[in-house]
Design an enzyme around this catalytic site. Structure first.
Site, PDB file in Angstrom:
ATOM      1  CD  GLU A   1      -1.393  -2.377   1.986  1.00 47.52           C
ATOM      2  OE1 GLU A   1      -2.205  -3.107   2.561  1.00 47.52           O
ATOM      3  OE2 GLU A   1      -0.147  -2.600   1.992  1.00 47.52           O
TER       4      GLU A   1
ATOM      5  CB  CYS B   1      -0.736  -4.786   8.543  1.00 52.80           C
ATOM      6  SG  CYS B   1       0.323  -3.407   8.071  1.00 52.80           S
TER       7      CYS B   1
ATOM      8  NE  ARG C   1      17.556 -24.511  -6.694  1.00 55.34           N
ATOM      9  CZ  ARG C   1      18.759 -24.814  -7.113  1.00 55.34           C
ATOM     10  NH1 ARG C   1      19.698 -23.881  -7.202  1.00 55.34           N
ATOM     11  NH2 ARG C   1      19.062 -26.056  -7.448  1.00 55.34           N
TER      12      ARG C   1
ATOM     13  CG  LEU D   1      20.716 -27.015  -2.906  1.00 56.35           C
ATOM     14  CD1 LEU D   1      20.331 -27.661  -1.589  1.00 56.35           C
ATOM     15  CD2 LEU D   1      19.826 -27.516  -4.038  1.00 56.35           C
TER      16      LEU D   1
ATOM     17  CB  SER E   1      20.997 -38.386  10.908  1.00 52.72           C
ATOM     18  OG  SER E   1      19.709 -38.362  10.369  1.00 52.72           O
TER      19      SER E   1
ATOM     20  N   GLY F   1      16.993 -36.517  -2.961  1.00 53.86           N
ATOM     21  CA  GLY F   1      17.076 -37.805  -3.618  1.00 53.86           C
ATOM     22  C   GLY F   1      15.852 -38.666  -3.371  1.00 53.86           C
TER      23      GLY F   1
ATOM     24  CG  LEU G   1      14.495 -36.145   2.108  1.00 52.79           C
ATOM     25  CD1 LEU G   1      14.025 -36.526   3.512  1.00 52.79           C
ATOM     26  CD2 LEU G   1      15.555 -35.030   2.184  1.00 52.79           C
TER      27      LEU G   1
END
Length: 373
Positions: free
Chosen positions: A52, A78, A191, A211, A229, A303, A306
Site C-alpha cells: 500500500e 495490516c 527456488r 542450491l 543426521s 534424492g 528422502l
C-alpha cells in the site's frame, strides 16, 4: 466500475514480491480514481515498505493526489506496528474513499482489525467472496504465508526433474542434464520464491549442489537446509559459497567425532539444529520449527530416499515435476516408495497446472483438497 481488471493488476504486482517479501506475504496494491491508474506497488524486503505504501508513493511520484481514490489490495491491510507502521493508518491518512480487499489476513495480529479500522474511519471496504476467481488467485499467490499462519508449518513443494520413465539419474548417478535449459531456468524461479530450499546429506555428498538462485538477480537468497543426521556435511561444501545462510539439521551427537564435525560446520558458517529422536530427523517437529523461523514456502530438491519418506509421511503439499521427452531405462527413481498391494493404495493427486517449458513438460500436482485451509 468493474473491479476485476484492477484486482488482477494488483495480483500481478503481488507476484513480483515472491522473491522479495519473505517472511512477509507477497502483496500487491493498485490505486485508481475515475478509471485512471494513479499508482501501484508490491511488498518490499522485510522491514521495507508494504504494498500500500509503495503504491501511494508511486502515485505521489506521478503527481497524483489520493483523496477519493480506490485501492485494490490482495491482502487485508495490516493494523499493527511491526517493522513498519500500520498500512490501514496510511490509507486513512491519505484520504482514500474505498478499499477492495481480495483476501482476509489470518495473521492474529491483523485478522479483521485492518478492515475494521478502515470502516471506522469512514472508508468503504469491499471484500471479495472466497469463491471469486481473484480471491482464489490471491490464496495461490500467498499460499506459503497462509500455510504458516493457519497450519503453523510451511507449504512444502517437492521438485523433481525426470525422464518419461520416471528416472532422475542414470544407474551410475549421472543426472546433468535430463531436462533442458528452459526447465532449469524455470526451476530457478521457483527456488527464488521459496523461503528455504531443503535437501538431504546424500544429495550433498553425491552432487555438491549450491542450491542458491544464480540465473536471475535476486535481493534475497533462500535459506539452505540440509537433513544430516550424523553431521557429515563437508565444511567446504558448495552450499557455503552463497548468501542466504545454511541450516544443518541432525540428531544429538553421540561421540566426540560427531561433536568435532559440528564444530567444523559452525566454523564454516552453518547454523546447527538438533532434532529430537535417536534414529531419524523428526519431520513433524522440523516443519513447525521452520515456520517459527519465518519459512513460508519450503522447496525440496532431494534424492529418492528422502522424497519417498516425505511423500509417505504426507508432508508434501505439491509436487513440481519436469518431464523430459527421454527414456533412460534403468536408473534412479524420483521417490523410493514402499511396495503396494493394490492400486487403490497409490498416492493420489490432481494436476493443477500442466504446460510446456521448452521441450519439457511441467506438471504441478497436489493431493486432492490439500490447499483448503
Amino acid at each position: 466500475m468493474n473491479d476485476d481488471p484492477w484486482m488482477s493488476q494488483a495480483l500481478d504486482q503481488a507476484r513480483l514480491a515472491w522473491p522479495v517479501s519473505s517472511p512477509n506475504p507477497p502483496v500487491g496494491c493498485v490505486i485508481v480514481r475515475d478509471g485512471q491508474l494513479l499508482g501501484q506497488g508490491h511488498t518490499q524486503q522485510a522491514g521495507g515498505p508494504h504494498a500500500e505504501v509503495m503504491a501511494m508513493r508511486d502515485a505521489q511520484a506521478r503527481g497524483h493526489a489520493l483523496p477519493g481514490a480506490t485501492a485494490y489490495v490482495t491482502l487485508e491491510p495490516c493494523a499493527h506496528h511491526g517493522r513498519t507502521p500500520p498500512c490501514a493508518d496510511a490509507l486513512i491518512r491519505e484520504g482514500l474513499a474505498r478499499v477492495v480487499v481480495a483476501l482476509h489476513d489470518p495473521n492474529p495480529l491483523v485478522a479483521g482489525q485492518g478492515t475494521a479500522r478502515l470502516r471506522a474511519a469512514g472508508i468503504v471496504v469491499d471484500e471479495l467472496p472466497p469463491d471469486h476467481p481473484d480471491a482464489i488467485a490471491a490464496r495461490e499467490v500467498k499460499i506459503g504465508f497462509l500455510s504458516r499462519m493457519v497450519r503453523q508449518r510451511p507449504w512444502v513443494r517437492l521438485k523433481v526433474a525426470a525422464s518419461l520413465d520416471g528416472r532422475t539419474a542414470l544407474d551410475n548417478g549421472l543426472s546433468q542434464w535430463i531436462t533442458g535449459p528452459a526447465a532449469r531456468e524455470d526451476g530457478q524461479r521457483w527456488r527464488a520464491r521459496a523461503s528455504a530450499v531443503l535437501t538431504g546429506i546424500g544429495t550433498v555428498l553425491d552432487d555438491n549442489p549450491r542450491l542458491d538462485v544464480r540465473s536471475m538477480p535476486t535481493p534475497r537468497q533462500p535459506l539452505r537446509v540440509v537433513l544430516d543426521s550424523r553431521w557429515r556435511t563437508p565444511p567446504d561444501a558448495a552450499l557455503f559459497a552463497a548468501d542466504g545462510g545454511v541450516l544443518v539439521v541432525g540428531l544429538a551427537p553421540q561421540d566426540e567425532a560427531a561433536r568435532a564435525r559440528q564444530a567444523a560446520l559452525v566454523a564454516a558458517g552453518a547454523e546447527l539444529l538438533a532434532s529430537p529422536g535417536e534414529d531419524r530427523i523428526d519431520i513433524a517437529w522440523l516443519l513447525p520449527e521452520l515456520a517459527r523461523r519465518g519459512v513460508n514456502e519450503l522447496h525440496i530438491e532431494a534424492g529418492a530416499r528422502l522424497n519417498g519418506h516425505l511423500i509417505e509421511g504426507d508432508w508434501v503439499d505439491e509436487i513440481l515435476v519436469y518431464l523430459a521427452p527421454k527414456l533412460l531405462g534403468p536408473g534412479r527413481a524420483l521417490a523410493a516408495l514402499s511396495p503396494l498391494a493394490s492400486l487403490g493404495e497409490a498416492w493420489q493427486g490432481e494436476v493443477r497446472e500442466a504446460g510446456l517449458v521448452g521441450p519439457d513438460v511441467r506438471l504441478l500436482v497436489r493431493p486432492i483438497g490439500r490447499e483448503r485451509f
